[in-house]
Design an enzyme around this catalytic site. Structure first.
Site, mmCIF file in Angstrom:
data_model
loop_
_atom_site.group_PDB
_atom_site.id
_atom_site.type_symbol
_atom_site.label_atom_id
_atom_site.label_comp_id
_atom_site.label_asym_id
_atom_site.label_seq_id
_atom_site.Cartn_x
_atom_site.Cartn_y
_atom_site.Cartn_z
ATOM 1 N N ILE A 10 0.852 -1.181 0.000
ATOM 2 C CA ILE A 10 0.000 0.000 0.000
ATOM 3 C C ILE A 10 0.889 1.232 0.000
ATOM 4 O O ILE A 10 1.748 1.386 0.878
ATOM 5 C CB ILE A 10 -0.919 0.019 1.239
ATOM 6 C CG1 ILE A 10 -1.794 -1.236 1.275
ATOM 7 C CG2 ILE A 10 -1.779 1.280 1.254
ATOM 8 C CD1 ILE A 10 -2.458 -1.485 2.602
ATOM 9 N N ASP A 59 9.064 6.687 -2.127
ATOM 10 C CA ASP A 59 8.550 7.921 -2.714
ATOM 11 C C ASP A 59 8.210 7.592 -4.157
ATOM 12 O O ASP A 59 9.103 7.323 -4.967
ATOM 13 C CB ASP A 59 9.601 9.026 -2.629
ATOM 14 C CG ASP A 59 9.102 10.354 -3.177
ATOM 15 O OD1 ASP A 59 8.122 10.357 -3.956
ATOM 16 O OD2 ASP A 59 9.712 11.397 -2.856
ATOM 17 N N ASN A 82 -2.309 4.157 -3.673
ATOM 18 C CA ASN A 82 -3.088 5.155 -2.943
ATOM 19 C C ASN A 82 -2.419 6.523 -2.877
ATOM 20 O O ASN A 82 -3.104 7.549 -2.840
ATOM 21 C CB ASN A 82 -3.351 4.647 -1.516
ATOM 22 C CG ASN A 82 -3.806 5.750 -0.589
ATOM 23 O OD1 ASN A 82 -4.933 6.235 -0.695
ATOM 24 N ND2 ASN A 82 -2.940 6.175 0.312
ATOM 25 N N TYR A 146 -5.617 18.966 -10.541
ATOM 26 C CA TYR A 146 -5.866 17.708 -9.831
ATOM 27 C C TYR A 146 -6.880 16.855 -10.595
ATOM 28 O O TYR A 146 -6.691 15.648 -10.773
ATOM 29 C CB TYR A 146 -6.376 18.019 -8.421
ATOM 30 C CG TYR A 146 -6.681 16.805 -7.587
ATOM 31 C CD1 TYR A 146 -5.691 15.903 -7.237
ATOM 32 C CD2 TYR A 146 -7.983 16.567 -7.136
ATOM 33 C CE1 TYR A 146 -5.972 14.786 -6.457
ATOM 34 C CE2 TYR A 146 -8.275 15.462 -6.358
ATOM 35 C CZ TYR A 146 -7.271 14.567 -6.020
ATOM 36 O OH TYR A 146 -7.559 13.470 -5.251
ATOM 37 N N LYS A 150 -6.324 13.109 -12.271
ATOM 38 C CA LYS A 150 -7.147 11.954 -11.933
ATOM 39 C C LYS A 150 -7.848 11.382 -13.169
ATOM 40 O O LYS A 150 -8.075 10.179 -13.259
ATOM 41 C CB LYS A 150 -8.162 12.329 -10.849
ATOM 42 C CG LYS A 150 -7.537 12.504 -9.470
ATOM 43 C CD LYS A 150 -6.949 11.191 -8.965
ATOM 44 C CE LYS A 150 -6.344 11.271 -7.590
ATOM 45 N NZ LYS A 150 -5.856 9.978 -7.101
ATOM 46 N N VAL A 179 -13.928 12.672 1.346
ATOM 47 C CA VAL A 179 -13.615 11.704 2.402
ATOM 48 C C VAL A 179 -13.085 12.473 3.609
ATOM 49 O O VAL A 179 -12.349 13.461 3.468
ATOM 50 C CB VAL A 179 -12.563 10.678 1.922
ATOM 51 C CG1 VAL A 179 -12.281 9.654 3.015
ATOM 52 C CG2 VAL A 179 -13.047 9.976 0.656
ATOM 53 N N THR A 181 -10.682 13.135 5.636
ATOM 54 C CA THR A 181 -9.240 13.045 5.843
ATOM 55 C C THR A 181 -8.672 14.461 5.895
ATOM 56 O O THR A 181 -9.390 15.448 5.707
ATOM 57 C CB THR A 181 -8.562 12.270 4.694
ATOM 58 O OG1 THR A 181 -8.753 13.006 3.464
ATOM 59 C CG2 THR A 181 -9.146 10.878 4.543
#
Length: 236
Positions: A10, A59, A82, A146, A150, A179, A181
């Site tokens: 992950i 990284d 992720n 962004y 994506k 989300v 976060t």
């Protein structure tokens, strides 16, 4: 594929959605979780001291780092891409340096991880999960770079699926709206939890699902792809 007794890697595993994936993979019986993080020394004790977790300095924008991780984690059967970054600003007036950093991480970093782990995934007939976003299907003001990264990541996911499917490898794209976060801390609208993302994604891996739309915003965004754009130039 079943996650029980498999090795899972992950990226961006130290917090947020990545950390939720670690917890969910362990709960589903993963034999080992390789937690890819940029600074292992900064990881909290709960993660660092778990006997089924191995921290990897990783990284994804440094392809040598990614290759080293793939060499260490050669038993990996499930890769969860992720790690990602976001910047805010106008696509016409914002920083191109920041935009390139977004693409280096979200697009080329994701790409590098998939390339480096492809052999292991083929050997173990495993799965690749790319954490994309509902924003791959629309472009909000001041978040165009962004969104574009994506959208490119979604396209890459589709290409990876076509190449890996003949080798028995599942490729899944995961899409969702806001989300709860650090990334969305200033957003005041409804949010889902990182645990919901991880749970639905890994349920999908075990069920063989190639696309997971976690929440209503992601489902609406996908359904709207056939709509005609409703923004026209002003005549004023």
């Amino acid at each position: 594929m079943q996650i029980e007794d498999r090795a899972v890697l992950i990226t961006g595993a130290n917090r947020g959605i990545g950390r939720a994936f670690v917890t969910e993979a362990l709960a589903r019986g993963a034999r080992k979780v390789y937690a890819g993080v940029r600074a292992p020394e900064a990881v909290d004790a709960e993660l660092a001291e778990n006997p089924r977790v191995e921290l990897l300095r990783m990284d994804i924008t440094e392809h040598g780092s990614v290759r080293d991780a793939a060499e260490t984690a050669r038993d990996t059967a499930l890769v969860i891409n992720n790690a990602g970054v976001a910047v805010f600003g106008s696509v016409l007036e914002g920083s191109m340096v920041d935009a390139r950093r977004v693409f280096e991480t979200n697009v080329f970093g994701t790409w590098a991880v998939a390339r480096s782990f492809a052999s292991s995934l083929k050997e173990h007939r495993g799965a690749l999960v790319n954490v994309v976003s509902a924003i791959s299907w629309f472009s909000p003001p001041q978040n165009g770079a962004y969104a574009a990264s994506k959208a490119a990541q979604w396209s890459l996911t589709n290409s990876m699926r076509l190449e890996l499917a003949p080798h028995g490898v599942l490729v899944q794209g995961v899409h969702f709206g806001a989300v709860d976060t650090d990334f969305a801390k200033d957003y005041t609208g409804p949010k889902i939890t990182a645990d919901e993302v991880a749970t639905m994604s890994l349920e999908g891996v075990e069920a063989g699902r190639t696309e997971v739309l976690v929440d209503e915003p992601s489902r609406l965004a996908k359904a709207a792809l056939t709509d005609v754009p409703d923004v026209a130039p002003s005549n004023g």
